[in-house]
Motif scaffolding. Structure first.
Motif, short mmCIF file in Angstrom:
data_model
loop_
_atom_site.label_atom_id
_atom_site.label_comp_id
_atom_site.label_asym_id
_atom_site.label_seq_id
_atom_site.Cartn_x
_atom_site.Cartn_y
_atom_site.Cartn_z
N GLY A 162 -7.30 3.15 -11.60
CA GLY A 162 -6.46 4.10 -12.32
C GLY A 162 -5.43 4.74 -11.41
N HIS A 163 -5.81 4.92 -10.15
CA HIS A 163 -4.85 5.50 -9.23
C HIS A 163 -3.84 4.47 -8.76
CE1 HIS A 163 -8.07 8.48 -9.06
NE2 HIS A 163 -7.13 9.32 -8.70
N LEU A 164 -4.02 3.25 -9.18
CA LEU A 164 -3.11 2.20 -8.78
C LEU A 164 -1.69 2.60 -9.12
CD1 LEU A 164 -3.90 -1.53 -9.60
CD2 LEU A 164 -2.64 -0.55 -7.69
N GLY A 165 -0.94 2.89 -8.12
CA GLY A 165 0.47 3.17 -8.36
C GLY A 165 0.76 4.55 -8.88
N LEU A 166 -0.26 5.31 -9.22
CA LEU A 166 0.02 6.69 -9.59
C LEU A 166 0.49 7.44 -8.37
CD1 LEU A 166 -2.81 7.74 -12.02
CD2 LEU A 166 -0.40 7.51 -12.46
N PRO A 167 1.43 8.33 -8.54
CA PRO A 167 1.98 9.02 -7.39
C PRO A 167 0.92 9.84 -6.68
CG PRO A 167 2.73 10.02 -9.44
CD PRO A 167 2.05 8.75 -9.78
N GLY A 168 0.74 9.58 -5.41
CA GLY A 168 -0.15 10.41 -4.64
C GLY A 168 0.51 11.75 -4.40
N SER A 169 1.73 11.70 -3.91
CA SER A 169 2.52 12.92 -3.80
C SER A 169 3.98 12.61 -4.04
CB SER A 169 2.36 13.53 -2.42
OG SER A 169 2.87 12.66 -1.44
N GLY A 170 4.35 11.36 -3.91
CA GLY A 170 5.75 10.98 -4.12
C GLY A 170 5.95 10.49 -5.54
N THR A 171 6.88 9.57 -5.68
CA THR A 171 7.16 9.08 -7.02
C THR A 171 6.33 7.86 -7.38
OG1 THR A 171 9.14 8.42 -5.85
CG2 THR A 171 9.41 9.82 -7.79
N GLY A 172 5.74 7.22 -6.41
CA GLY A 172 4.85 6.12 -6.72
C GLY A 172 5.56 4.77 -6.78
N ARG A 173 6.72 4.76 -7.32
CA ARG A 173 7.46 3.51 -7.35
C ARG A 173 8.92 3.80 -7.02
NH1 ARG A 173 8.02 1.61 -12.18
NH2 ARG A 173 9.03 -0.28 -11.56
N SER A 174 9.58 2.73 -6.63
CA SER A 174 10.97 2.94 -6.25
C SER A 174 11.88 2.89 -7.45
CB SER A 174 11.39 1.86 -5.25
OG SER A 174 10.92 0.60 -5.67
N GLY A 175 11.59 2.02 -8.39
CA GLY A 175 12.50 1.88 -9.54
C GLY A 175 12.14 2.90 -10.54
N LEU A 227 0.83 -1.20 0.00
CA LEU A 227 0.00 0.00 0.00
C LEU A 227 0.86 1.25 0.00
CD1 LEU A 227 -2.96 -0.49 2.44
CD2 LEU A 227 -2.74 -1.03 0.05
N VAL A 228 1.86 1.23 0.85
CA VAL A 228 2.70 2.41 0.98
C VAL A 228 3.40 2.72 -0.34
CG1 VAL A 228 4.64 3.41 2.19
CG2 VAL A 228 3.03 2.00 3.43
N ALA A 229 3.90 1.65 -0.98
CA ALA A 229 4.58 1.85 -2.25
C ALA A 229 3.61 2.35 -3.31
CB ALA A 229 5.24 0.55 -2.70
N GLY A 230 2.40 1.83 -3.29
CA GLY A 230 1.45 2.13 -4.35
C GLY A 230 0.77 3.47 -4.20
N SER A 231 0.41 3.83 -3.01
CA SER A 231 -0.34 5.06 -2.82
C SER A 231 0.34 5.92 -1.77
CB SER A 231 -1.75 4.74 -2.34
OG SER A 231 -1.71 4.20 -1.04
N ALA A 232 1.08 6.89 -2.25
CA ALA A 232 1.90 7.65 -1.32
C ALA A 232 1.05 8.48 -0.36
CB ALA A 232 2.85 8.55 -2.10
N ARG A 233 0.19 9.32 -0.93
CA ARG A 233 -0.50 10.27 -0.07
C ARG A 233 -1.58 9.61 0.77
NH1 ARG A 233 -1.92 15.27 -3.28
NH2 ARG A 233 -3.34 13.79 -4.25
N SER A 234 -2.32 8.70 0.15
CA SER A 234 -3.42 8.10 0.88
C SER A 234 -3.00 6.85 1.64
CB SER A 234 -4.56 7.79 -0.08
OG SER A 234 -4.06 7.24 -1.28
#
Lengths: 233, 233
Positions: B220-233, B177-184
């Motif tokens: 659609g928000h799956l993995g889209l950056p909430g406020s961060g980069t959304g993914r590590s790689g 969850l944390v990786a996928g949805s930064a803000r929420s």
DNA sequence: GGACAAACGGAGAAGGCCGTCCACTTGTCG
DNA sequence: CGACAAGTGGACGGCCTTCTCCGTTTGTCC
């Protein structure tokens, strides 16, 4: 490109990455590229270097870039099939007479797909905003999902406060398992899903089937590579 | 520290990254590096370039590398505090008279910590095999965890087929969850944990409190950056 | 078979990150 | 204050990646 009689390189309206109008050798190479990419993504993750894919396909880098100008376009192509499979899983679920069983099977199937293919999860997670096919399929999946949830709730088996967004929650949680434990992902995923499904039932008094066995995890194995790289970044 | 009168560069047995025996300016710089790293890890993720950390700390790259020869050593230092906090959460849980409540609070607390700091989760997931402090703390946490689970099961509130490894399952899922949805992430995490906790109860007939609200997620928000980069790689 | 566009492959430019080296600065102690 | 070791910063070489350019090969159609 031509308005002339013969030798039409590409029919208008065809997607630029499509296979239409390609010379036979080119088409052949394109197929090999897609297959190589599928393998590479699955084994090494979505960030595998383009050169590695080209080498696997026994093709020059330029050829790869000519067919797929961006990594994204390649990923889209590779996972289009599995994505539509995903969508058809939703259709299957909707076709089931027992809405709860359909719902449950859907969650289990999609999570199992995620657990089996590292690249698939990553592709899902990277969420291309402008991949058209993705967008269309996604919207369809979302609508079907909402309908399925509604029906399952109407049947009284799915708890009333379950929200369609919770499916995304499950997928994200599941992707965490896949990223963290490569080899034991399928087992771990099964167990997590079993826990969650139990929690989603409206009548949680009734006992479920026994849980799937635990995966061999410890805090120390957290994120250590099971057989893959363990993390994406 | 010293057996001699003065000017002893470093006492033997002191950890090489320790702060002892450093010149005051050096110690000051070291502190700034750690603080800069903490911020950078939290905001940008654990893979942030070393140069970026150095710039943030207004320090040359060499200075950073002199204090922390590897990225791992820096991460270890930065998250040592939070890690011991994690371990003390286990102790707190063990100290509670109500084992189930202790268990439940533990899960909730640790997941909340994960959700709040992107870097923390990643640090946890990268699982340094040879960071000694980590190892020691980890083993302690594992033993405490097992004990806690045993007690909670003995009290009859935690289901009997819950395995201590399942805690890792929860952490991994939560990290997804944390990786996928930064803000929420915090909201999403709360809801996921609530679902899971319900599922972990032995007496699932009794109704729980209402679920935490859903996070605003869609496929659609799956993995889209909430406020961060959304993914590590 | 021959002409020509399509397709090809590899070299290499550009950019990013890591980790080190070294000439210069600064704190500390007598 | 003066000497010197500790400390500093930025430049640099090495490596890996992405993506393009261009001379060569190959399929296709007449």
């Amino acid at each position: 490109m031509s308005t002339d009689s013969s030798r039409i390189p590409r029919s208008p309206g065809t997607a630029p990455t499509g296979t239409a109008g390609l010379r036979v050798d080119a088409r052949h190479n394109r197929d090999r590229i897609v297959e190589a990419a599928r393998e590479a993504f699955s084994e090494l993750g979505i960030d595998v270097p383009m050169a590695a894919i080209a080498r696997r396909a026994r093709v020059g880098v330029a050829t790869l870039y000519r067919r797929f100008p961006t990594r994204e376009s390649l990923v889209t192509e590779v996972f289009a099939e599995q994505l539509t499979e995903c969508a058809s899983v939703v259709d299957d679920a909707l076709a089931e007479p027992d809405a709860w069983h359909g719902f449950r099977t859907l969650i289990e199937k999609v999570c199992a797909m995620q657990a089996l293919d590292r690249g698939f999860t990553e592709a899902f997670l990277s969420a291309f905003p402008d991949a058209l096919d993705y967008e269309r399929t996604r919207v369809r999946a979302e609508q079907g999902l909402a309908e399925l949830v509604r029906r399952a709730q109407a049947s009284g088996r799915l708890r009333a406060d379950f929200a369609p967004e919770d499916v995304v929650l499950v997928l994200m949680a599941n992707s965490g398992l896949v990223a963290g434990s490569a080899r034991s992902a399928p087992a771990a995923s099964r167990r997590l899903v079993a826990y969650l499904i139990e929690s989603f039932r409206a009548d949680r008094a009734a006992p479920d089937e026994p849980l799937p066995p635990t995966a061999p995890l410890s805090l120390g194995h957290l994120g250590l590579p099971g057989s893959g790289t363990g993390r994406s970044g």
